[in-house]
Design a protein around this motif. Structure first.
Motif, PDB file in Angstrom:
ATOM      1  N   ALA B 475       0.851  -1.193   0.000  1.00 35.54           N
ATOM      2  CA  ALA B 475       0.000   0.000   0.000  1.00 35.54           C
ATOM      3  C   ALA B 475       0.889   1.247   0.000  1.00 35.54           C
ATOM      4  N   THR B 476       0.358   2.329  -0.538  1.00 33.63           N
ATOM      5  CA  THR B 476       1.135   3.566  -0.562  1.00 33.63           C
ATOM      6  C   THR B 476       0.410   4.643   0.238  1.00 33.63           C
ATOM      7  N   GLN B 477       1.167   5.663   0.627  1.00 32.89           N
ATOM      8  CA  GLN B 477       0.569   6.777   1.372  1.00 32.89           C
ATOM      9  C   GLN B 477      -0.557   7.417   0.576  1.00 32.89           C
ATOM     10  N   GLU B 478      -0.342   7.509  -0.744  1.00 26.02           N
ATOM     11  CA  GLU B 478      -1.353   8.153  -1.592  1.00 26.02           C
ATOM     12  C   GLU B 478      -2.666   7.390  -1.549  1.00 26.02           C
ATOM     13  N   GLN B 479      -2.565   6.053  -1.595  1.00 23.97           N
ATOM     14  CA  GLN B 479      -3.770   5.218  -1.552  1.00 23.97           C
ATOM     15  C   GLN B 479      -4.575   5.467  -0.271  1.00 23.97           C
ATOM     16  N   VAL B 480      -3.850   5.425   0.857  1.00 25.58           N
ATOM     17  CA  VAL B 480      -4.514   5.587   2.147  1.00 25.58           C
ATOM     18  C   VAL B 480      -5.145   6.973   2.242  1.00 25.58           C
ATOM     19  N   LEU B 481      -4.387   7.968   1.824  1.00 23.53           N
ATOM     20  CA  LEU B 481      -4.866   9.346   1.915  1.00 23.53           C
ATOM     21  C   LEU B 481      -6.097   9.546   1.040  1.00 23.53           C
ATOM     22  N   ALA B 482      -6.068   8.986  -0.168  1.00 19.37           N
ATOM     23  CA  ALA B 482      -7.201   9.129  -1.078  1.00 19.37           C
ATOM     24  C   ALA B 482      -8.453   8.524  -0.451  1.00 19.37           C
ATOM     25  N   ALA B 483      -8.286   7.355   0.170  1.00 20.42           N
ATOM     26  CA  ALA B 483      -9.442   6.707   0.802  1.00 20.42           C
ATOM     27  C   ALA B 483      -9.932   7.545   1.984  1.00 20.42           C
ATOM     28  N   ALA B 484      -8.986   8.090   2.749  1.00 16.09           N
ATOM     29  CA  ALA B 484      -9.355   8.876   3.925  1.00 16.09           C
ATOM     30  C   ALA B 484     -10.103  10.136   3.516  1.00 16.09           C
ATOM     31  N   LEU B 485      -9.760  10.661   2.334  1.00 20.61           N
ATOM     32  CA  LEU B 485     -10.432  11.861   1.857  1.00 20.61           C
ATOM     33  C   LEU B 485     -11.760  11.531   1.210  1.00 20.61           C
ATOM     34  N   GLY B 486     -12.079  10.225   1.142  1.00 17.40           N
ATOM     35  CA  GLY B 486     -13.365   9.820   0.596  1.00 17.40           C
ATOM     36  C   GLY B 486     -13.338   9.631  -0.909  1.00 17.40           C
ATOM     37  N   GLN B 487     -12.106   9.619  -1.495  1.00 15.79           N
ATOM     38  CA  GLN B 487     -12.005   9.383  -2.940  1.00 15.79           C
ATOM     39  C   GLN B 487     -11.629   7.927  -3.167  1.00 15.79           C
ATOM     40  N   ALA B 488     -12.613   7.050  -3.004  1.00 13.19           N
ATOM     41  CA  ALA B 488     -12.339   5.616  -3.128  1.00 13.19           C
ATOM     42  C   ALA B 488     -11.793   5.301  -4.502  1.00 13.19           C
ATOM     43  N   SER B 489     -10.709   4.525  -4.511  1.00 13.79           N
ATOM     44  CA  SER B 489     -10.107   4.224  -5.794  1.00 13.79           C
ATOM     45  C   SER B 489     -10.738   2.972  -6.387  1.00 13.79           C
TER      46      SER B 489
END
Lengths: 315, 489
Positions: B475-489
């Motif tokens: 997992a990458t920081q970007e992935q986690v951050l995107a999910a936390a911001l509600g931008q599900a990938s």
């Protein structure tokens, strides 16, 4: 208006509602309650507790407690009475009584701030010392019999309104302004809310805390003057348990025992609730033993109501 | 500051420390917990009296007997534990100690105006009449900064200002700091976050055990060097996670909901596993931990411990079933500061230690001694009050008290907040040991590298819902951050 201030208002309206409900109930139960003379009588009887409770409210707001007020009423009263008997003019005697209260309060405050004693202990000590001093000073006997002009402090009326009621209203008006508009009032709230933050913000914490106790002593002296004038006698055993009545009025009025939250208007309502309750129970011919039980339940009930409101918020 | 000395009963906190700060610079103060940074700053701001040494301001020796005098000389300090009065309004807090007005009367209009102006200068919009207690931590921090802008500040000390802030808020704070230094204000910046230190600092002073170690330009040193200087030994700032193959399932949450904070949260946790919980502030992470620990009740959903539902009427039930919470705010929720190390460690184990209500003191000491040895808690003895320990050691006491109670699942809320790098690594190593022993850990953290580095799996929460569940490996920081911001990938 913010949510919290709305809630605060709600709390106060609740207390006021309680007072009105109590009044309505008594009006329904007895024809003697809702008469001009009885209502003035209630206010007059409430005035002594109400005046002491102002000082108590300041102390509790700052995060402390003052158990010595009842004894200070006795000591200030006998000093004042003795001064009158020694031939001192009324203003001088009054001043002597007020200063006695304020001085003892100053000692309380210094013990708390300079001596770092818990307020409970410092004022508990003062409670005993002042009581003992009053007894020593008078050899245990009451000092009685004053001029009509001094007694008018309790018996006088201005446009039908008893002087003690006017004194009470004046004290509350000033206290309200001090708490809401002045730096001193602000610091009382700040110290009670977060003493360390206040200290680090440059608030002279010790000075203001000391002054709060001095103020409490001062208004105890004022209450002593009214009490002495009313009874036409100063008793060294006067004012027993007054500290508990004052704490009860403050707490029923919504002031937090943890400090930092509360208002004098609430305390006035709290004192009136206690006064009306006592008066009503008397009118209804309920025994004084049962009265004690009822008053205890009201105190606990008011605070329980408060704490239920707060848990409701949190859940 | 020159040759500052200060001792407390039993400890020499500062042993002749000197610090020189220049106008317009950001001077970073580094050191492990207990190195003396806070004590030094408290002396500068008049909150503590020094035993020896002198303070010079603009070359002139000055005496600073109290906070008021420090303030008059332009010294401002923003403590890590925010110093605000919760029931007073924003404007009242900003003005506290210097209310506008005459003869003791407070001019409330001027006070509101001033507050609005100062908050505006910081680029934040907060209602000056709102009670401070109703604001979030980040906004409270801004109120503190606005309060510090009173008059002509020359030196502003910030003690771990970003520990409660999100990335955007940190950007805002840094912009504010740059505006301050451009006006010639000196900023003393205390932080444990190395990436911040190198980003915002000009020079750095390292303290260790109450002594001055070095003062250097930030551009001249590497992070690795700084860490070594702080610790006095080699420390790897890596996350030493040793993953163990997970065992049986020990904790399962099914559809946990709580009005306004949690919506339908489900997950599982197995023995030997670290489940990282990531998310922004207010995403419901702490609330989740509190529900699991029985501190709050869920409105819907249930928690199963080893397959059996947990009747969580309170923390006691959760503890009996082997769940323990290490709260975010250890000082108010995790420890009794006025009690000894021994009493704190033994607290949850007392039912076991007491016979007919009488505490077996020998057993209590033995239990506490085992944990202090095991966790290498640095104390003057078991009788030392927990309030006197450094942050890292306090955290270890919290850990020790649960290990002594022999729990299976540790719910760690920000376990390394406010702890220096060396102590962090110790905590990580302990986490490894615990999972190797078959315990399960749920770790809430705001530091993404920590979540990625120490977890096996990552649960990302956003607005009270599970936004993603990821395998930490890959997992990458970007992935986690995107999910936390509600931008599900």
């Amino acid at each position: 208006m913010s949510l919290a201030s709305l809630k605060r208002q709600g709390r106060e309206l609740g207390t006021l509602g309680g007072l009105l409900a109590l009044g309505l109930l008594l009006t329904a139960l007895t024809p003697h309650f809702l008469t001009v003379s009885n209502l003035l009588n209630v206010m007059e009887q409430t005035s002594i507790n109400a005046v002491i409770a102002v000082g108590m409210t300041f102390v509790i707001l700052s995060g402390g407690i003052d158990l010595s007020v009842g004894s200070l009423v006795a000591l200030s009263g006998v000093v004042m009475a003795s001064a009158l008997h020694a031939g001192a003019p009324i203003p001088v005697a009054l001043l002597a009584g007020l200063l006695t209260g304020a001085f003892c309060g100053l000692v309380n405050g210094s013990l708390v701030t300079l001596g770092r004693l818990p307020p409970f202990i410092a004022t508990l000590g003062m409670m005993s010392v002042a009581r003992g001093a009053a007894l020593l000073f008078t050899d245990g006997r009451p000092v009685s019999g004053f001029d009509a002009s001094f007694r008018s402090l309790a018996t006088g009326r201005v446009l039908l309104v008893p002087v003690p009621v006017l004194i009470t209203l004046a004290v509350y008006a000033v206290a309200h302004l001090v708490l809401t508009r002045t730096r001193f009032g602000r610091y009382v709230y700040a110290i009670g809310g977060n003493e360390e933050a206040s200290r680090l913000s440059g608030v002279p914490v010790r000075f203001h805390k000391t002054m709060v106790y001095a103020l409490s002593g001062l208004v105890s002296g004022l209450a002593a003057a009214v009490l002495t004038a009313r009874l036409n006698s100063a008793q060294p055993i006067a004012g027993m348990m007054y500290e508990l009545d004052a704490i009860a009025a403050t707490v029923i009025g919504g002031t937090s025992l943890l400090g930092g939250q509360g208002r004098v208007s609430g305390t006035l309502i709290g004192a009136l609730i206690m006064g009306v309750l006592r008066n009503g129970l008397n009118l209804l011919g309920i025994s004084s033993f049962l009265q004690q039980v009822v008053i205890g339940l009201v105190i606990v009930g008011a605070v329980l109501f408060d704490s239920l409101l707060k848990t409701g918020e949190r859940r | 500051m020159r040759g500052i000395r200060k001792s407390f009963p039993g400890v020499v906190a500062l042993d002749g420390v000197s610090l020189e700060v220049r106008a317009g610079e950001v001077h970073v103060l580094l050191g492990e917990n207990g190195a003396g940074k806070s004590t030094l700053m408290k002396i500068l701001s008049g909150a503590l009296a020094k035993d020896d040494g002198e303070i010079l301001l603009g070359g002139e020796p000055v005496s600073i007997p109290g906070p008021r005098e420090a303030h008059e000389r332009g010294i401002r300090i923003i403590y890590q534990e925010l110093n605000l009065v919760p029931h007073l309004s924003v404007a009242e807090n900003i003005a506290l100690g210097r209310e506008p007005g005459r003869l003791g009367w407070v001019d409330r209009r001027a006070q509101d105006h001033e507050a609005r102006q100062r908050l505006g200068r910081l680029g934040v919009e907060i209602d000056p009449r709102a009670p401070v207690g109703e604001l979030g931590v980040a906004r409270q921090q801004m109120v503190e900064v606005a309060k510090a802008l009173e008059g002509e500040p020359r030196i502003i000390v910030m003690d771990e200002p970003t520990s409660a802030l999100t990335t955007t808020e940190i950007h805002e704070l840094f912009a504010t700091i740059e505006r301050l230094t451009a006006r010639g204000v000196a900023v003393v910046y205390i932080s444990h976050r190395m990436e911040e230190v190198t980003r915002i600092g000009h020079r750095v002073t390292v303290l260790r055990d109450g002594r001055h170690v070095t003062t250097r330009a930030i551009s001249e040193v590497t992070v690795a060097e700084l860490v070594k200087l702080m610790a006095g030994r080699e420390v790897t700032e890596h996350f030493p996670r040793r993953r163990t193959p997970p065992g049986e399932e020990v904790l399962r949450a099914e559809g946990l909901s709580r009005a306004g904070v949690l919506h339908d949260v489900s997950f599982t946790l197995r023995r030997g596993e670290v489940l990282g919980v990531a998310g922004l502030m207010g995403a419901g992470r702490t609330e989740l931990a509190r529900v699991l620990a029985g501190a709050d009740r869920p409105d819907a959903g249930r928690v199963l411990v080893q397959g059996r539902p947990l009747a969580a009427r309170g923390p006691k039930d959760a503890i009996e079933r082997g769940l323990a919470l290490l709260p975010e705010d250890r000082k108010t929720q995790g420890l009794v500061l006025g009690l000894s190390v021994r009493a704190n460690v033994a607290l949850p184990s007392l039912p076991r230690l007491a016979k007919l209500g009488v505490v077996d003191e020998a057993g209590e000491s033995e239990l506490a001694q085992r944990q202090t040895d095991d966790l290498r808690i640095r104390t003057t003895g078991l009788a030392q009050l927990v309030g006197q320990l450094s942050g890292g050691n306090q955290q270890k006491v919290v850990l020790g008290k649960w290990l002594a109670a022999d729990v299976d699942v540790l719910l760690m809320d920000e376990p390394t907040r406010g702890i220096d790098v060396a102590a962090k690594v110790e905590i990580y190593e302990l986490m490894n040991r615990l999972t190797a022993q078959g315990k399960a850990i749920l770790m809430i953290s705001s530091e993404l590298p920590e979540v990625l580095g120490m977890s096996d799996r990552i649960l990302v929460l956003a607005r009270g819902r599970v936004a993603a569940e990821l395998q930490a490996r890959g997992a990458t920081q970007e992935q986690v951050l995107a999910a936390a911001l509600g931008q599900a990938s």
